[in-house]
Design a protein around this motif. Structure first.
Motif, mmCIF file in Angstrom:
data_model
loop_
_atom_site.group_PDB
_atom_site.id
_atom_site.type_symbol
_atom_site.label_atom_id
_atom_site.label_comp_id
_atom_site.label_asym_id
_atom_site.label_seq_id
_atom_site.Cartn_x
_atom_site.Cartn_y
_atom_site.Cartn_z
ATOM 1 N N LYS A 155 31.999 33.153 29.913
ATOM 2 C CA LYS A 155 33.059 32.152 30.025
ATOM 3 C C LYS A 155 33.860 32.480 31.263
ATOM 4 O O LYS A 155 34.024 33.653 31.609
ATOM 5 N N SER A 156 34.392 31.454 31.926
ATOM 6 C CA SER A 156 35.207 31.708 33.112
ATOM 7 C C SER A 156 36.421 30.787 33.139
ATOM 8 O O SER A 156 36.397 29.681 32.597
ATOM 9 N N ASP A 157 37.467 31.273 33.782
ATOM 10 C CA ASP A 157 38.677 30.492 33.983
ATOM 11 C C ASP A 157 39.146 30.706 35.407
ATOM 12 O O ASP A 157 39.514 31.836 35.746
ATOM 13 N N PRO A 158 39.064 29.677 36.247
ATOM 14 C CA PRO A 158 38.585 28.322 35.972
ATOM 15 C C PRO A 158 37.076 28.305 35.764
ATOM 16 O O PRO A 158 36.394 29.297 36.016
ATOM 17 N N LYS A 159 36.561 27.160 35.337
ATOM 18 C CA LYS A 159 35.123 27.019 35.114
ATOM 19 C C LYS A 159 34.393 27.170 36.437
ATOM 20 O O LYS A 159 34.729 26.516 37.420
ATOM 21 N N LEU A 160 33.398 28.060 36.451
ATOM 22 C CA LEU A 160 32.628 28.336 37.660
ATOM 23 C C LEU A 160 31.281 27.622 37.642
ATOM 24 O O LEU A 160 30.725 27.348 36.566
ATOM 25 N N GLU A 161 30.737 27.384 38.834
ATOM 26 C CA GLU A 161 29.435 26.745 38.988
ATOM 27 C C GLU A 161 28.341 27.665 38.458
ATOM 28 O O GLU A 161 28.439 28.882 38.552
ATOM 29 N N VAL A 162 27.290 27.036 37.917
ATOM 30 C CA VAL A 162 26.148 27.768 37.362
ATOM 31 C C VAL A 162 24.877 27.240 38.020
ATOM 32 O O VAL A 162 24.668 26.027 38.109
ATOM 33 N N MET A 163 24.032 28.169 38.473
ATOM 34 C CA MET A 163 22.768 27.817 39.109
ATOM 35 C C MET A 163 21.697 28.771 38.589
ATOM 36 O O MET A 163 21.941 29.963 38.447
ATOM 37 N N ALA A 164 20.527 28.234 38.262
ATOM 38 C CA ALA A 164 19.403 29.075 37.835
ATOM 39 C C ALA A 164 18.172 28.683 38.635
ATOM 40 O O ALA A 164 17.805 27.504 38.672
#
Length: 188
Positions: A155-164
């Protein structure tokens, strides 16, 4: 190829499975990045294709990116780690992309995800680190926190980008699980 098939030598390889709010399930072989690497990836990819506008966009994204995101990692449903970091990488292989050696101990056959967290890195530090580890360069930096797990929640604050594996998967809470030996491949 026919001879290899006839020899019937196979090897079971691990595959990671990631779930985000945007994607119910996505399977990856190399790496998932949460944070700065994921944010700049689409623009940096354009640079490698010769589109110079990608350089301007990469710099703009780099400058605008949150400097001290708060990230919580829950490993194997037990240990909880809270840290300020620009980036978390979850690896199934030692290197990704341009042979960035980010997880030297990772293996596609150990049933584990290799998690790297970069807590005391600023944006410039991360760029220098990636320059060092490109083309399988080594960087024994004691500031990197490394963990191994079968599954994790980030979980992150603020919401972070996710790439796979080069696919953008949105922002926010991420659940990742190792699918040990899920892929059987024919090898020499």
């Amino acid at each position: 190829a026919c001879e290899l098939i006839a020899q019937n030598h196979t090897r079971k390889m691990d595959v990671g499975r990631i779930k985000t709010k945007k994607h119910k399930a996505f399977y990856f072989f190399e790496l998932t990045a949460i944070g700065l690497t994921a944010a700049i990836y689409p623009d940096a990819k354009n640079i490698s294709k010769g589109k110079l506008s990608g350089l301007k966009d990469t710099i703009s994204t780099l400058l605008k990116h949150e400097a001290k995101p708060k990230v919580t990692l829950k490993l194997d449903g037990e240990s909880s780690i809270k840290v300020e970091t620009l980036l978390v990488t979850v690896s199934n292989t030692p290197a990704f992309g341009l042979n960035f050696l980010v997880a030297p101990q990772a293996s596609m056959q150990d049933g584990l995800l290799d998690v790297s967290v970069y807590p005391n890195y600023n944006k410039a530090d991360l760029l220098v680190y990636y320059a060092k580890v490109m083309n399988e360069g080594s960087s024994e930096d004691g500031q990197i926190q490394r963990y191994r797990a079968h599954k994790l929640k980030i979980k992150s604050d603020p919401k972070l980008e996710v790439m796979a594996d080069g696919v953008m998967l949105g922002k926010g809470t991420t659940r990742i699980q190792m699918m040990a030996g899920a892929l059987q491949v024919i090898v020499p």
